[in-house]
Design a protein around this motif. Structure first.
Motif, PDB file in Angstrom:
ATOM      1  N   LYS A   1       0.869  -1.174   0.000  1.00 49.09           N
ATOM      2  CA  LYS A   1       0.000   0.000   0.000  1.00 49.09           C
ATOM      3  C   LYS A   1       0.904   1.222   0.000  1.00 49.09           C
ATOM      4  CE  LYS A   1      -4.044   1.887   2.318  1.00 49.09           C
ATOM      5  NZ  LYS A   1      -5.025   1.667   3.377  1.00 49.09           N
ATOM      6  N   TRP A   2       0.554   2.212  -0.787  1.00 50.94           N
ATOM      7  CA  TRP A   2       1.320   3.453  -0.899  1.00 50.94           C
ATOM      8  C   TRP A   2       0.378   4.610  -0.638  1.00 50.94           C
ATOM      9  CZ3 TRP A   2       6.504   3.601  -3.066  1.00 50.94           C
ATOM     10  CH2 TRP A   2       7.002   2.333  -3.402  1.00 50.94           C
ATOM     11  N   HIS A   3       0.832   5.575   0.169  1.00 49.85           N
ATOM     12  CA  HIS A   3       0.052   6.794   0.403  1.00 49.85           C
ATOM     13  C   HIS A   3       0.957   7.996   0.147  1.00 49.85           C
ATOM     14  CE1 HIS A   3      -2.908   9.553   1.875  1.00 49.85           C
ATOM     15  NE2 HIS A   3      -1.956  10.118   2.593  1.00 49.85           N
ATOM     16  N   PHE A   4       0.425   8.985  -0.565  1.00 53.03           N
ATOM     17  CA  PHE A   4       1.194  10.150  -0.974  1.00 53.03           C
ATOM     18  C   PHE A   4       0.609  11.423  -0.387  1.00 53.03           C
ATOM     19  CE2 PHE A   4       1.593   6.867  -4.128  1.00 53.03           C
ATOM     20  CZ  PHE A   4       2.949   6.858  -4.423  1.00 53.03           C
ATOM     21  N   THR A   5       1.485  12.310   0.083  1.00 52.62           N
ATOM     22  CA  THR A   5       1.114  13.661   0.485  1.00 52.62           C
ATOM     23  C   THR A   5       1.685  14.592  -0.574  1.00 52.62           C
ATOM     24  OG1 THR A   5       1.250  13.026   2.818  1.00 52.62           O
ATOM     25  CG2 THR A   5       1.264  15.387   2.309  1.00 52.62           C
ATOM     26  N   VAL A   6       0.788  15.335  -1.239  1.00 57.88           N
ATOM     27  CA  VAL A   6       1.192  16.221  -2.323  1.00 57.88           C
ATOM     28  C   VAL A   6       0.929  17.655  -1.877  1.00 57.88           C
ATOM     29  CG1 VAL A   6       0.810  16.837  -4.745  1.00 57.88           C
ATOM     30  CG2 VAL A   6       0.645  14.433  -4.024  1.00 57.88           C
ATOM     31  N   ASP A   7       1.932  18.531  -2.055  1.00 55.06           N
ATOM     32  CA  ASP A   7       1.771  19.921  -1.628  1.00 55.06           C
ATOM     33  C   ASP A   7       1.031  20.742  -2.690  1.00 55.06           C
ATOM     34  OD1 ASP A   7       3.596  20.673  -3.623  1.00 55.06           O
ATOM     35  OD2 ASP A   7       5.161  21.293  -2.232  1.00 55.06           O
ATOM     36  N   GLY A   8       0.790  22.007  -2.389  1.00 57.24           N
ATOM     37  CA  GLY A   8       0.034  22.873  -3.289  1.00 57.24           C
ATOM     38  C   GLY A   8       0.715  23.136  -4.620  1.00 57.24           C
ATOM     39  N   ALA A   9       2.023  22.933  -4.683  1.00 55.34           N
ATOM     40  CA  ALA A   9       2.779  23.147  -5.920  1.00 55.34           C
ATOM     41  C   ALA A   9       2.846  21.883  -6.775  1.00 55.34           C
ATOM     42  CB  ALA A   9       4.182  23.633  -5.583  1.00 55.34           C
ATOM     43  N   GLY A  10       2.185  20.820  -6.323  1.00 53.81           N
ATOM     44  CA  GLY A  10       2.182  19.586  -7.094  1.00 53.81           C
ATOM     45  C   GLY A  10       3.439  18.754  -6.932  1.00 53.81           C
ATOM     46  N   LYS A  11       4.049  18.836  -5.765  1.00 58.53           N
ATOM     47  CA  LYS A  11       5.229  18.019  -5.455  1.00 58.53           C
ATOM     48  C   LYS A  11       4.902  17.088  -4.288  1.00 58.53           C
ATOM     49  CE  LYS A  11       8.333  20.271  -8.067  1.00 58.53           C
ATOM     50  NZ  LYS A  11       9.148  19.666  -9.087  1.00 58.53           N
ATOM     51  N   ILE A  12       5.540  15.944  -4.261  1.00 57.87           N
ATOM     52  CA  ILE A  12       5.325  14.973  -3.188  1.00 57.87           C
ATOM     53  C   ILE A  12       6.220  15.345  -2.004  1.00 57.87           C
ATOM     54  CG2 ILE A  12       5.585  12.556  -2.526  1.00 57.87           C
ATOM     55  CD1 ILE A  12       4.986  11.902  -5.531  1.00 57.87           C
ATOM     56  N   SER A  13       5.582  15.624  -0.865  1.00 59.89           N
ATOM     57  CA  SER A  13       6.360  15.971   0.330  1.00 59.89           C
ATOM     58  C   SER A  13       6.597  14.746   1.222  1.00 59.89           C
ATOM     59  CB  SER A  13       5.660  17.070   1.128  1.00 59.89           C
ATOM     60  OG  SER A  13       4.367  16.647   1.528  1.00 59.89           O
ATOM     61  N   ARG A  14       5.760  13.706   1.053  1.00 57.86           N
ATOM     62  CA  ARG A  14       5.942  12.485   1.822  1.00 57.86           C
ATOM     63  C   ARG A  14       5.225  11.344   1.113  1.00 57.86           C
ATOM     64  NH1 ARG A  14       7.575  10.587   6.697  1.00 57.86           N
ATOM     65  NH2 ARG A  14       6.421   8.919   7.688  1.00 57.86           N
ATOM     66  N   PHE A  15       5.844  10.160   1.164  1.00 61.12           N
ATOM     67  CA  PHE A  15       5.106   8.959   0.787  1.00 61.12           C
ATOM     68  C   PHE A  15       5.410   7.879   1.803  1.00 61.12           C
ATOM     69  CE2 PHE A  15       9.049   8.454  -1.680  1.00 61.12           C
ATOM     70  CZ  PHE A  15       9.347   7.098  -1.546  1.00 61.12           C
ATOM     71  N   GLU A  16       4.418   7.030   1.986  1.00 62.18           N
ATOM     72  CA  GLU A  16       4.520   5.921   2.926  1.00 62.18           C
ATOM     73  C   GLU A  16       4.138   4.652   2.189  1.00 62.18           C
ATOM     74  OE1 GLU A  16       2.169   6.807   6.384  1.00 62.18           O
ATOM     75  OE2 GLU A  16       2.896   8.873   6.432  1.00 62.18           O
ATOM     76  N   THR A  17       4.898   3.609   2.419  1.00 59.76           N
ATOM     77  CA  THR A  17       4.604   2.328   1.803  1.00 59.76           C
ATOM     78  C   THR A  17       4.768   1.229   2.848  1.00 59.76           C
ATOM     79  OG1 THR A  17       5.091   0.851  -0.045  1.00 59.76           O
ATOM     80  CG2 THR A  17       6.974   1.986   0.962  1.00 59.76           C
ATOM     81  N   GLY A  18       4.225   0.093   2.541  1.00 58.18           N
ATOM     82  CA  GLY A  18       4.355  -1.054   3.439  1.00 58.18           C
ATOM     83  C   GLY A  18       3.534  -2.220   2.917  1.00 58.18           C
ATOM     84  N   GLN A  19       3.708  -3.341   3.550  1.00 59.89           N
ATOM     85  CA  GLN A  19       2.961  -4.542   3.169  1.00 59.89           C
ATOM     86  C   GLN A  19       1.465  -4.285   3.327  1.00 59.89           C
ATOM     87  OE1 GLN A  19       4.184  -7.799   2.361  1.00 59.89           O
ATOM     88  NE2 GLN A  19       6.346  -7.396   2.591  1.00 59.89           N
ATOM     89  N   ALA A  20       0.702  -4.776   2.365  1.00 60.42           N
ATOM     90  CA  ALA A  20      -0.759  -4.594   2.424  1.00 60.42           C
ATOM     91  C   ALA A  20      -1.420  -5.867   2.897  1.00 60.42           C
ATOM     92  CB  ALA A  20      -1.282  -4.219   1.049  1.00 60.42           C
TER      93      ALA A  20
END
Length: 108
Positions: free
Chosen positions: A89-108
Motif C-alpha cells: 500500500k502506498w500513500h502520498f502527500t502532495v503539496d500545493g505546488a504539485g510536489k510529493i512531500s511524503r510517501f509511505e509504503t508497506g505490506q498490504a
C-alpha cells in the motif's frame, strides 16, 4: 486486474509511478519537494538510500491494483530483484505546488 498507469486519478502520483517503472531517477527526484520524507512499514527511511536500494538498483516495478483517496492511496503489486513480488500500500502527500512531500509504503 490492474489499473493502467495513464488512468490514475492524481497526475503527480501517476508521474511517480511512471518514473518508478521507467527507472528514471531524474524524473522521480523532480517530483519530490526539498526535504521530502518517506516511511517503509511505519519506519522513516532516507529517501535516496531507500529508493536506490528498493527501486532503482533492483528493477522495482509497480502494478496498480486499485486507488482511493482521490488517487493519493494505491494498492500495488510491487516487485524487485531483491524481494520478488509483494502486495503493498502506498500513500502520498502532495503539496500545493504539485510536489510529493511524503510517501509511505508497506505490506498490504
Amino acid at each position: 486486474m490492474s489499473i493502467q498507469v495513464n488512468r490514475l486519478a492524481d497526475p503527480v502520483v501517476r508521474d511517480f509511478v511512471v518514473a518508478v517503472n521507467a527507472h528514471d531517477t531524474g524524473a522521480f527526484n523532480a517530483l519530490l519537494t526539498p526535504g521530502a520524507t518517506m516511511a517503509d512499514d511505519g519506519s522513516d527511511r532516507d529517501i535516496a538510500d531507500w529508493t536506490d536500494r528498493e527501486i532503482f538498483s533492483s528493477n522495482g516495478h509497480m502494478d496498480i491494483e486499485s486507488e482511493s483517496d482521490g488517487g493519493r492511496t494505491l494498492l500495488v503489486t510491487f516487485r524487485n530483484d531483491t524481494w520478488g513480488e509483494m502486495r503493498t500500500k502506498w500513500h502520498f502527500t502532495v503539496d500545493g505546488a504539485g510536489k510529493i512531500s511524503r510517501f509511505e509504503t508497506g505490506q498490504a
